[in-house]
Design a protein around this motif. Sequence first.
Motif, PDB file in Angstrom:
ATOM      1  N   ALA A 141      -5.900  -4.221   0.464  1.00  0.00           N
ATOM      2  CA  ALA A 141      -6.111  -2.799   0.772  1.00  0.00           C
ATOM      3  C   ALA A 141      -5.903  -1.960  -0.481  1.00  0.00           C
ATOM      4  CB  ALA A 141      -5.173  -2.346   1.890  1.00  0.00           C
ATOM      5  N   ARG A 174      -8.806  -1.828  -2.791  1.00  0.00           N
ATOM      6  CA  ARG A 174      -9.876  -0.932  -2.336  1.00  0.00           C
ATOM      7  C   ARG A 174      -9.565   0.530  -2.645  1.00  0.00           C
ATOM      8  NH1 ARG A 174      -9.957  -4.955   1.776  1.00  0.00           N
ATOM      9  NH2 ARG A 174      -8.613  -3.809   3.216  1.00  0.00           N
ATOM     10  N   ASP A 175      -8.286   0.891  -2.654  1.00  0.00           N
ATOM     11  CA  ASP A 175      -7.889   2.290  -2.829  1.00  0.00           C
ATOM     12  C   ASP A 175      -7.603   2.698  -4.265  1.00  0.00           C
ATOM     13  OD1 ASP A 175      -8.072   3.237  -0.241  1.00  0.00           O
ATOM     14  OD2 ASP A 175      -6.016   2.686   0.268  1.00  0.00           O
ATOM     15  N   TRP A 195       2.619  -1.013   8.815  1.00  0.00           N
ATOM     16  CA  TRP A 195       2.170   0.133   8.027  1.00  0.00           C
ATOM     17  C   TRP A 195       2.197  -0.253   6.558  1.00  0.00           C
ATOM     18  CZ3 TRP A 195       0.554   4.221  10.848  1.00  0.00           C
ATOM     19  CH2 TRP A 195       1.010   4.333  12.156  1.00  0.00           C
ATOM     20  N   ARG A 211      -2.358   6.410   0.105  1.00  0.00           N
ATOM     21  CA  ARG A 211      -3.270   6.064   1.180  1.00  0.00           C
ATOM     22  C   ARG A 211      -2.478   5.239   2.175  1.00  0.00           C
ATOM     23  NH1 ARG A 211      -5.360   9.231  -1.565  1.00  0.00           N
ATOM     24  NH2 ARG A 211      -7.433   9.218  -2.473  1.00  0.00           N
ATOM     25  N   TRP A 238      -2.419   2.703   5.549  1.00  0.00           N
ATOM     26  CA  TRP A 238      -3.148   1.704   6.325  1.00  0.00           C
ATOM     27  C   TRP A 238      -2.275   1.270   7.493  1.00  0.00           C
ATOM     28  CZ3 TRP A 238      -7.964  -0.438   4.713  1.00  0.00           C
ATOM     29  CH2 TRP A 238      -8.415   0.035   3.473  1.00  0.00           C
ATOM     30  N   ARG A 239      -2.930   0.778   8.562  1.00  0.00           N
ATOM     31  CA  ARG A 239      -2.211   0.363   9.766  1.00  0.00           C
ATOM     32  C   ARG A 239      -2.891  -0.856  10.361  1.00  0.00           C
ATOM     33  NH1 ARG A 239      -2.184   0.386  15.181  1.00  0.00           N
ATOM     34  NH2 ARG A 239      -0.413   1.236  16.307  1.00  0.00           N
ATOM     35  N   ARG A 262      -6.439  -1.143   8.820  1.00  0.00           N
ATOM     36  CA  ARG A 262      -7.464  -0.098   8.881  1.00  0.00           C
ATOM     37  C   ARG A 262      -6.886   1.168   8.266  1.00  0.00           C
ATOM     38  NH1 ARG A 262      -6.539  -2.184  13.545  1.00  0.00           N
ATOM     39  NH2 ARG A 262      -5.720  -0.298  14.487  1.00  0.00           N
ATOM     40  N   PRO A 263      -7.714   1.939   7.550  1.00  0.00           N
ATOM     41  CA  PRO A 263      -7.201   3.198   6.993  1.00  0.00           C
ATOM     42  C   PRO A 263      -6.798   4.157   8.108  1.00  0.00           C
ATOM     43  CG  PRO A 263      -9.426   2.719   6.175  1.00  0.00           C
ATOM     44  CD  PRO A 263      -9.112   1.699   7.223  1.00  0.00           C
TER      45      PRO A 263
END
Length: 167
Positions: free
Chosen positions: A59, A62-63, A89, A103, A105-106, A115-116
């Motif tokens: 994740a 990606r961010d 989280w 950012r 995510w969860r 998922r964001p």
Amino acid sequence: MTPSPIFSNPLPLPTEPYRPRRTEWLGVTERAGWRLKLIAIAAGSELPGDAETEAALEAAERDLPQPARSGTRLGAGFLVLHRGTEALWVLVCWWEADILYERLWRADLGTTNLRPVPPEGPTACVWELQAIDHERRAWIRYVLERPATPDLSGYLTSGPVAERTAS
């Protein structure tokens, strides 16, 4: 003068009384040109495991902006992996000069399907804020107080003080 209803006794919150959560610094990893501190928090006895950590790092990739180092970025940040009571989280955080970007995510508990979280969603809970506060203080101490010679190594090796649960 009659007190305002705003200042009268508030309604009880639908939550349990605050208790510290197990918080541990997991060290530093490199990903996509970034050096990232890893901080784990657990509502129960089990910290996030290897699969959850790998999902969090994916994740982050990606961010995190590229390139990692720029005129305002030293390529340093941190991840908070929090296995809470309702979800996993992941906070992906990075520094640009004196600004912290984040950012969130969860994933449902027991999964790594991160998922964001939408912008209107939460930012951080009280346990995650403890880690963020430590990172803020460390960034000031090792980087912002010495802009001509920032001590990035000092920042990266300053792990948060663990908040332990009562045994």
